[in-house]
Write a protein that holds these residues in place. Structure first.
Motif, PDB file in Angstrom:
ATOM      1  N   THR A   1      16.605  -8.225   1.719  1.00  0.00           N
ATOM      2  CA  THR A   1      17.641  -7.309   1.241  1.00  0.00           C
ATOM      3  C   THR A   1      17.197  -5.856   1.234  1.00  0.00           C
ATOM      4  O   THR A   1      17.992  -4.975   0.895  1.00  0.00           O
ATOM      5  N   CYS A   2      15.930  -5.576   1.581  1.00  0.00           N
ATOM      6  CA  CYS A   2      15.457  -4.189   1.546  1.00  0.00           C
ATOM      7  C   CYS A   2      14.555  -3.916   2.737  1.00  0.00           C
ATOM      8  O   CYS A   2      14.184  -4.834   3.485  1.00  0.00           O
ATOM      9  N   SER A   3      14.176  -2.665   2.912  1.00  0.00           N
ATOM     10  CA  SER A   3      13.363  -2.271   4.069  1.00  0.00           C
ATOM     11  C   SER A   3      11.944  -2.817   3.982  1.00  0.00           C
ATOM     12  O   SER A   3      11.328  -3.122   5.004  1.00  0.00           O
TER      13      SER A   3
ATOM     14  N   ASP B   1       6.988 -12.090   8.519  1.00  0.00           N
ATOM     15  CA  ASP B   1       8.300 -11.547   8.846  1.00  0.00           C
ATOM     16  C   ASP B   1       9.217 -12.636   9.386  1.00  0.00           C
ATOM     17  O   ASP B   1      10.410 -12.676   9.071  1.00  0.00           O
ATOM     18  N   ASP B   2       8.649 -13.550  10.151  1.00  0.00           N
ATOM     19  CA  ASP B   2       9.434 -14.685  10.637  1.00  0.00           C
ATOM     20  C   ASP B   2       9.847 -15.577   9.471  1.00  0.00           C
ATOM     21  O   ASP B   2      10.965 -16.124   9.461  1.00  0.00           O
ATOM     22  N   ALA B   3       8.968 -15.740   8.472  1.00  0.00           N
ATOM     23  CA  ALA B   3       9.298 -16.531   7.288  1.00  0.00           C
ATOM     24  C   ALA B   3      10.476 -15.916   6.532  1.00  0.00           C
ATOM     25  O   ALA B   3      11.344 -16.633   6.028  1.00  0.00           O
ATOM     26  N   VAL B   4      10.504 -14.574   6.461  1.00  0.00           N
ATOM     27  CA  VAL B   4      11.643 -13.895   5.830  1.00  0.00           C
ATOM     28  C   VAL B   4      12.934 -14.283   6.540  1.00  0.00           C
ATOM     29  O   VAL B   4      13.935 -14.639   5.899  1.00  0.00           O
TER      30      VAL B   4
END
Length: 324
Positions: free
Chosen positions: A249-251, A220-223
């Motif tokens: 860009t999405c959930s 999630d940090d990489a995102v």
């Protein structure tokens, strides 16, 4: 088995239009029991000449799967040029936009060991002459595609120009940061819709340590980090551990794509078959997650054959292997 069949049914629906700009190389390939250490000489098998080049591989993979693919780039005035064009044409790639230049075509020298691992040395040759003027002269043909595939075996100015032309025309731009560059032009980042890298390239791009266990990595940090750079959608390949789709860009920001296990003969070109599948699937209306799932099967199939383009399969061949 039902899940496998469901995944593979997407192979019957690949039809979209793809443009690929970049490199075409003849791969001079030798197999050895093991890869040499620095300064060491090892005895290898017979020399094989195989069609390759990251962009040529990606185009061939997408065309074999059913996409309508047009290749852009340059070959030289040597016999290797005819060899490369003939193989791309046989795969179903439109080679009418490729230019001929004086001098040698691109080539690579590849060593493959018994475990299927490889080392690669690249000589650009004619690929270095794919200039901005050429890209601008092909703008109408480039922007008629649904998806554009780019890697970094061509001059960075040309890659950036093609990304801008296509992105501004509404074409989805998929950028493979390979050969890896830690610093990319901001204009290229701004005009790339999706980034494709392997796990080592991702950690180098983000300036983080490669973990011992990817399951414990903070994806999630990489995102967030990639999105802050300008890459809101990315695919990170993990070799034998599958891949990750990262989407700000999405959930569903992080999607793990399970690996498809095979006994690897030669991993040369597997990453390019993965990207070629992503290109074909996106151009045909598939989601990025479904495209990456399908790419796992296609690249696994490629690992069971020798060479790059020579190891790529048709939908019928790929389905026959995995449905059994």
């Amino acid at each position: 088995m039902a899940k496998v069949q469901e995944d593979l049914r997407a192979l019957d629906r690949l039809h979209g239009t793809v443009a690929v700009v970049g490199s075409m190389n003849v791969d001079y390939t030798i197999t050895t029991p093991r890869l040499p250490e620095p300064g060491e000489t090892v005895t290898g098998g017979p020399l094989e000449l195989l069609p390759g080049g990251k962009s040529g591989n990606q185009a061939a993979a997408a065309a074999l799967l059913g996409a309508q693919v047009r290749m852009f780039g340059a070959v030289g005035s040597d016999a290797n040029a005819v060899f490369l064009l003939n193989h791309l044409n046989a795969a179903g790639v439109d080679v009418s936009q490729i230019k001929r230049v004086d001098g040698p075509s691109g080539l690579t020298v590849i060593t493959v060991d018994d475990a299927g691992e490889n080392t690669i040395v690249y000589s650009a040759g004619s690929n270095a002459q794919v200039d901005v003027e050429y890209a601008l002269s092909k703008s109408e043909e480039l922007t008629s595609a649904s998806v554009l595939g780019l890697c970094l075996e061509s001059p960075i100015e040309t890659v950036t120009q093609c990304a801008r032309l296509c992105h501004d025309a509404g074409v989805t731009v998929l950028l493979n940061n390979s050969p890896f560059r830690a610093q990319l032009p901001q204009e290229l980042i701004d005009h790339a819709d999706i980034l494709l890298v392997n796990e080592v390239e991702m950690t180098q791009l983000l300036g983080v340590e490669e973990p011992d266990d990817w399951d414990a990595f903070d994806w999630d940090d990489a995102v967030n980090r990639l999105a802050a750079m300008g890459f809101r959608q990315s695919v990170v390949t993990l070799g034998g551990d599958g891949s990750m789709v990262l989407d700000a860009t999405c959930s569903q920001r992080v999607t793990r794509i399970d690996p498809v296990h095979v006994k690897a003969l030669d991993t040369t070109g597997c990453g390019d078959s993965f990207m070629g599948t992503i290109l074909a699937a996106l151009a045909s209306g598939q989601s990025l997650q479904k495209a990456a799932r399908l790419a796992s099967y296609v690249s696994a199939y490629a690992a069971t054959g020798r060479g790059a383009q020579a190891s790529y399969g048709t939908p019928a061949q790929i389905k026959a292997m995995f449905e059994e």
